[in-house]
Design a protein around this motif. Structure first.
Motif, PDB file in Angstrom:
ATOM      1  N   GLY A   1      -6.110  -3.051   0.501  1.00  0.00           N
ATOM      2  CA  GLY A   1      -6.963  -2.500   1.554  1.00  0.00           C
ATOM      3  C   GLY A   1      -7.764  -3.581   2.265  1.00  0.00           C
ATOM      4  O   GLY A   1      -7.859  -3.589   3.497  1.00  0.00           O
TER       5      GLY A   1
ATOM      6  N   LYS B   1      -7.067  -4.538   6.104  1.00  0.00           N
ATOM      7  CA  LYS B   1      -8.172  -4.321   7.050  1.00  0.00           C
ATOM      8  C   LYS B   1      -8.166  -5.429   8.100  1.00  0.00           C
ATOM      9  O   LYS B   1      -8.316  -5.169   9.293  1.00  0.00           O
ATOM     10  CB  LYS B   1      -9.512  -4.301   6.303  1.00  0.00           C
ATOM     11  CG  LYS B   1     -10.701  -4.164   7.225  1.00  0.00           C
ATOM     12  CD  LYS B   1     -11.998  -4.201   6.456  1.00  0.00           C
ATOM     13  CE  LYS B   1     -13.147  -4.165   7.445  1.00  0.00           C
ATOM     14  NZ  LYS B   1     -14.415  -4.419   6.819  1.00  0.00           N
TER      15      LYS B   1
ATOM     16  N   GLU C   1     -12.103   3.421   8.276  1.00  0.00           N
ATOM     17  CA  GLU C   1     -10.666   3.677   8.119  1.00  0.00           C
ATOM     18  C   GLU C   1     -10.160   3.107   6.799  1.00  0.00           C
ATOM     19  O   GLU C   1      -9.438   3.786   6.060  1.00  0.00           O
ATOM     20  CB  GLU C   1      -9.875   3.048   9.279  1.00  0.00           C
ATOM     21  CG  GLU C   1     -10.072   3.725  10.606  1.00  0.00           C
ATOM     22  CD  GLU C   1      -9.457   2.955  11.746  1.00  0.00           C
ATOM     23  OE1 GLU C   1      -8.922   3.611  12.653  1.00  0.00           O
ATOM     24  OE2 GLU C   1      -9.521   1.707  11.746  1.00  0.00           O
ATOM     25  N   THR C   2     -10.545   1.884   6.501  1.00  0.00           N
ATOM     26  CA  THR C   2     -10.102   1.233   5.271  1.00  0.00           C
ATOM     27  C   THR C   2     -10.568   2.010   4.044  1.00  0.00           C
ATOM     28  O   THR C   2      -9.783   2.258   3.117  1.00  0.00           O
ATOM     29  CB  THR C   2     -10.629  -0.214   5.207  1.00  0.00           C
ATOM     30  OG1 THR C   2     -10.237  -0.903   6.388  1.00  0.00           O
ATOM     31  CG2 THR C   2     -10.098  -0.944   3.998  1.00  0.00           C
ATOM     32  N   ASN C   3     -11.828   2.416   4.033  1.00  0.00           N
ATOM     33  CA  ASN C   3     -12.366   3.157   2.887  1.00  0.00           C
ATOM     34  C   ASN C   3     -11.632   4.480   2.681  1.00  0.00           C
ATOM     35  O   ASN C   3     -11.329   4.862   1.553  1.00  0.00           O
ATOM     36  CB  ASN C   3     -13.861   3.411   3.057  1.00  0.00           C
ATOM     37  CG  ASN C   3     -14.667   2.133   2.954  1.00  0.00           C
ATOM     38  OD1 ASN C   3     -14.210   1.137   2.389  1.00  0.00           O
ATOM     39  ND2 ASN C   3     -15.859   2.133   3.512  1.00  0.00           N
TER      40      ASN C   3
ATOM     41  N   ASN D   1      -6.379  -4.738  11.674  1.00  0.00           N
ATOM     42  CA  ASN D   1      -7.579  -4.548  12.500  1.00  0.00           C
ATOM     43  C   ASN D   1      -8.175  -3.144  12.307  1.00  0.00           C
ATOM     44  O   ASN D   1      -8.471  -2.441  13.261  1.00  0.00           O
ATOM     45  CB  ASN D   1      -7.254  -4.819  13.969  1.00  0.00           C
ATOM     46  CG  ASN D   1      -8.483  -5.155  14.774  1.00  0.00           C
ATOM     47  OD1 ASN D   1      -9.501  -5.557  14.217  1.00  0.00           O
ATOM     48  ND2 ASN D   1      -8.413  -4.980  16.073  1.00  0.00           N
ATOM     49  N   LEU D   2      -8.340  -2.769  11.054  1.00  0.00           N
ATOM     50  CA  LEU D   2      -8.905  -1.459  10.717  1.00  0.00           C
ATOM     51  C   LEU D   2     -10.425  -1.555  10.626  1.00  0.00           C
ATOM     52  O   LEU D   2     -10.965  -2.603  10.285  1.00  0.00           O
ATOM     53  CB  LEU D   2      -8.355  -0.974   9.373  1.00  0.00           C
ATOM     54  CG  LEU D   2      -6.843  -0.808   9.263  1.00  0.00           C
ATOM     55  CD1 LEU D   2      -6.437  -0.535   7.815  1.00  0.00           C
ATOM     56  CD2 LEU D   2      -6.371   0.311  10.162  1.00  0.00           C
ATOM     57  N   THR D   3     -11.079  -0.449  10.880  1.00  0.00           N
ATOM     58  CA  THR D   3     -12.531  -0.412  10.707  1.00  0.00           C
ATOM     59  C   THR D   3     -12.844  -0.223   9.225  1.00  0.00           C
ATOM     60  O   THR D   3     -11.963   0.117   8.419  1.00  0.00           O
ATOM     61  CB  THR D   3     -13.154   0.740  11.511  1.00  0.00           C
ATOM     62  OG1 THR D   3     -12.684   1.980  10.971  1.00  0.00           O
ATOM     63  CG2 THR D   3     -12.822   0.638  12.995  1.00  0.00           C
ATOM     64  N   GLU D   4     -14.090  -0.412   8.885  1.00  0.00           N
ATOM     65  CA  GLU D   4     -14.533  -0.223   7.493  1.00  0.00           C
ATOM     66  C   GLU D   4     -14.304   1.225   7.054  1.00  0.00           C
ATOM     67  O   GLU D   4     -13.834   1.485   5.951  1.00  0.00           O
ATOM     68  CB  GLU D   4     -16.018  -0.591   7.377  1.00  0.00           C
ATOM     69  CG  GLU D   4     -16.556  -0.594   5.958  1.00  0.00           C
ATOM     70  CD  GLU D   4     -16.053  -1.791   5.163  1.00  0.00           C
ATOM     71  OE1 GLU D   4     -15.888  -1.642   3.940  1.00  0.00           O
ATOM     72  OE2 GLU D   4     -15.823  -2.854   5.742  1.00  0.00           O
TER      73      GLU D   4
END
Length: 117
Positions: A92, A96, A105-107, A100-103
């Motif tokens: 993850g 990320k 989205e990653t969580n 280029n995922l946001t925090e």
């Protein structure tokens, strides 16, 4: 003596002509600057508003939806059972940055993947 005064008058006329030309150009430049500033402000406001809308859409999505949308766009997504919870945490963090995922989205994605183990 007359020649000198004609030369002086010519210089004065050239200075006035330069001033008038500069004044017209300045007004035109000022108008262009105002229009440019308005356009840039409008574009910035649009981007800001659309960014907030996108954040709200992401907030409504589940981890499984985000996993399906984001992981499959670059490669075949592995089964959630392929890795342990600790491995998914590491993956993850890596993805990320790569995707280029946001925090948020990653969580959500990592929580979904950990929950299937």
């Amino acid at each position: 003596m007359i020649r000198k005064s004609l030369t002086e008058m010519k210089i004065i006329l050239e200075i006035r002509l330069f001033y008038l030309t500069f004044k017209k150009k300045y007004k035109k430049m000022k108008k262009i600057f105002v229009i440019f500033t308005a356009v840039v402000s409008a574009i910035g406001a649009t981007i800001l508003i659309n960014g907030c809308v996108a954040s709200k859409l992401v907030a409504k999505k589940t981890g499984s939806q985000l996993w399906g949308e984001n992981c499959i766009r670059c490669h075949n997504a592995p089964s959630p059972a392929d890795y342990s919870s600790a491995q998914w945490e590491t993956i993850g963090m890596h993805m990320k940055l790569r995707a280029n995922l946001t925090e948020d989205e990653t969580n959500k994605i990592v929580a979904f993947l950990k929950g299937t183990n």
